[in-house]
Scaffold this active site. Structure first.
Site, PDB file in Angstrom:
ATOM      1  N   HIS A 167     -16.095 -13.393  -5.665  1.00  0.00           N
ATOM      2  CA  HIS A 167     -16.143 -12.399  -4.591  1.00  0.00           C
ATOM      3  C   HIS A 167     -17.308 -12.677  -3.642  1.00  0.00           C
ATOM      4  CE1 HIS A 167     -15.701  -7.934  -3.430  1.00  0.00           C
ATOM      5  NE2 HIS A 167     -16.815  -8.307  -2.817  1.00  0.00           N
ATOM      6  N   GLU A 177     -18.739 -10.436  -9.965  1.00  0.00           N
ATOM      7  CA  GLU A 177     -17.495 -11.207  -9.861  1.00  0.00           C
ATOM      8  C   GLU A 177     -17.787 -12.564  -9.244  1.00  0.00           C
ATOM      9  OE1 GLU A 177     -14.659  -7.258  -9.165  1.00  0.00           O
ATOM     10  OE2 GLU A 177     -15.109  -8.592  -7.480  1.00  0.00           O
ATOM     11  N   ASP A 225     -11.963 -13.496  -1.826  1.00  0.00           N
ATOM     12  CA  ASP A 225     -11.974 -13.872  -3.240  1.00  0.00           C
ATOM     13  C   ASP A 225     -11.431 -15.286  -3.333  1.00  0.00           C
ATOM     14  OD1 ASP A 225     -12.809 -11.301  -3.954  1.00  0.00           O
ATOM     15  OD2 ASP A 225     -10.769 -10.588  -4.283  1.00  0.00           O
ATOM     16  N   HIS A 262     -13.174  -5.338   1.173  1.00  0.00           N
ATOM     17  CA  HIS A 262     -12.107  -6.222   1.671  1.00  0.00           C
ATOM     18  C   HIS A 262     -11.400  -5.607   2.870  1.00  0.00           C
ATOM     19  CE1 HIS A 262     -11.654  -9.546  -1.294  1.00  0.00           C
ATOM     20  NE2 HIS A 262     -12.180  -8.695  -2.161  1.00  0.00           N
TER      21      HIS A 262
END
EC number: 3.4.13.22
Length: 216
Positions: free
Chosen positions: A198, A195, A135, A128
């Site tokens: 993500h 995830e 996200d 990130h």
């Protein structure tokens, strides 16, 4: 061999090549969790001075295309996090070493002690911080008011149930995750399999450069 990370000396989003997503996509639904208390730390995360989303310009433009495609069919994105300062990741690492909180554990990591999150879910560096990862989730707006689709877990749920292809979710939840993945992949975003929320834009514009500009 993985390339060594490079840490930017940029002091502003513009110097880092970051742009505000809201300027690129007016009306985008932002729910920037780390700018408030509704997150796994239970408080505002260091480096988040405002609930804003910054991304590198090509990434923001690609996400705009995802949003426009979704709007045309009665859906939208809800964004939880975008660019993340290096100091925020350091905050996460400190949090891992703190004592347990029963309410936080029930909500975010019910089957793991906090120290067990280190390395598996929380690491000293985050993609990130390079400005090309987001996200997010999917909203259904066909009936007027938008509502989040059922993805099977909350955002930042540290458990195998959050794996994008978990075998333990319902067919509806699997279908919702697949809708999100297909929409994102059509515009250059790749999912992180652990995830469902993500996504990273590829090829990354600056894959080794990490920024620590505050979000404000």
């Amino acid at each position: 061999m993985e390339p060594s990370p490079v840490f930017s000396d940029a002091r502003t989003p513009a110097q880092a090549g970051l742009v505000g997503l809201q300027a690129r996509v007016p009306g985008i639904d932002l729910d920037i969790r780390y700018a408030g208390t509704d997150n796994f730390t239970g408080g505002r995360v260091e480096g988040y001075r405002a609930a804003r989303c910054y991304l590198l310009a090509p990434v923001a433009d690609a996400l705009r295309e995802v949003e426009l495609e979704l709007r045309a069919r009665g859906q939208r994105l809800r964004v939880f996090d975008c660019y993340r300062p290096v100091r925020a990741v350091a905050h996460f690492m400190r949090w891992v070493g703190e004592g347990e909180d029963a309410a936080i554990r029930r909500a975010y990591h019910p089957d793991l002690d906090r120290p067990a999150l280190r390395g598996r879910y929380i690491a000293p560096l985050s993609g990130h911080s390079r400005g090309a990862t987001v996200d997010l989730t999917l909203l259904d707006c066909a009936g007027g008011a938008c509502r989040p689709l059922d993805m099977g877990t909350p955002f930042d749920f540290f458990d195998p149930l959050a794996n994008t292809d978990s075998p333990d979710i319902t067919p509806v939840q699997r279908g919702n995750r697949q809708q999100l993945r297909e929409a994102m992949e059509r515009h250059g975003f790749h999912n992180y399999p652990m995830e469902w929320w993500h996504y990273t834009f590829r090829p990354e514009p600056s894959p080794d450069l990490y920024h620590d500009v505050p979000v404000e």
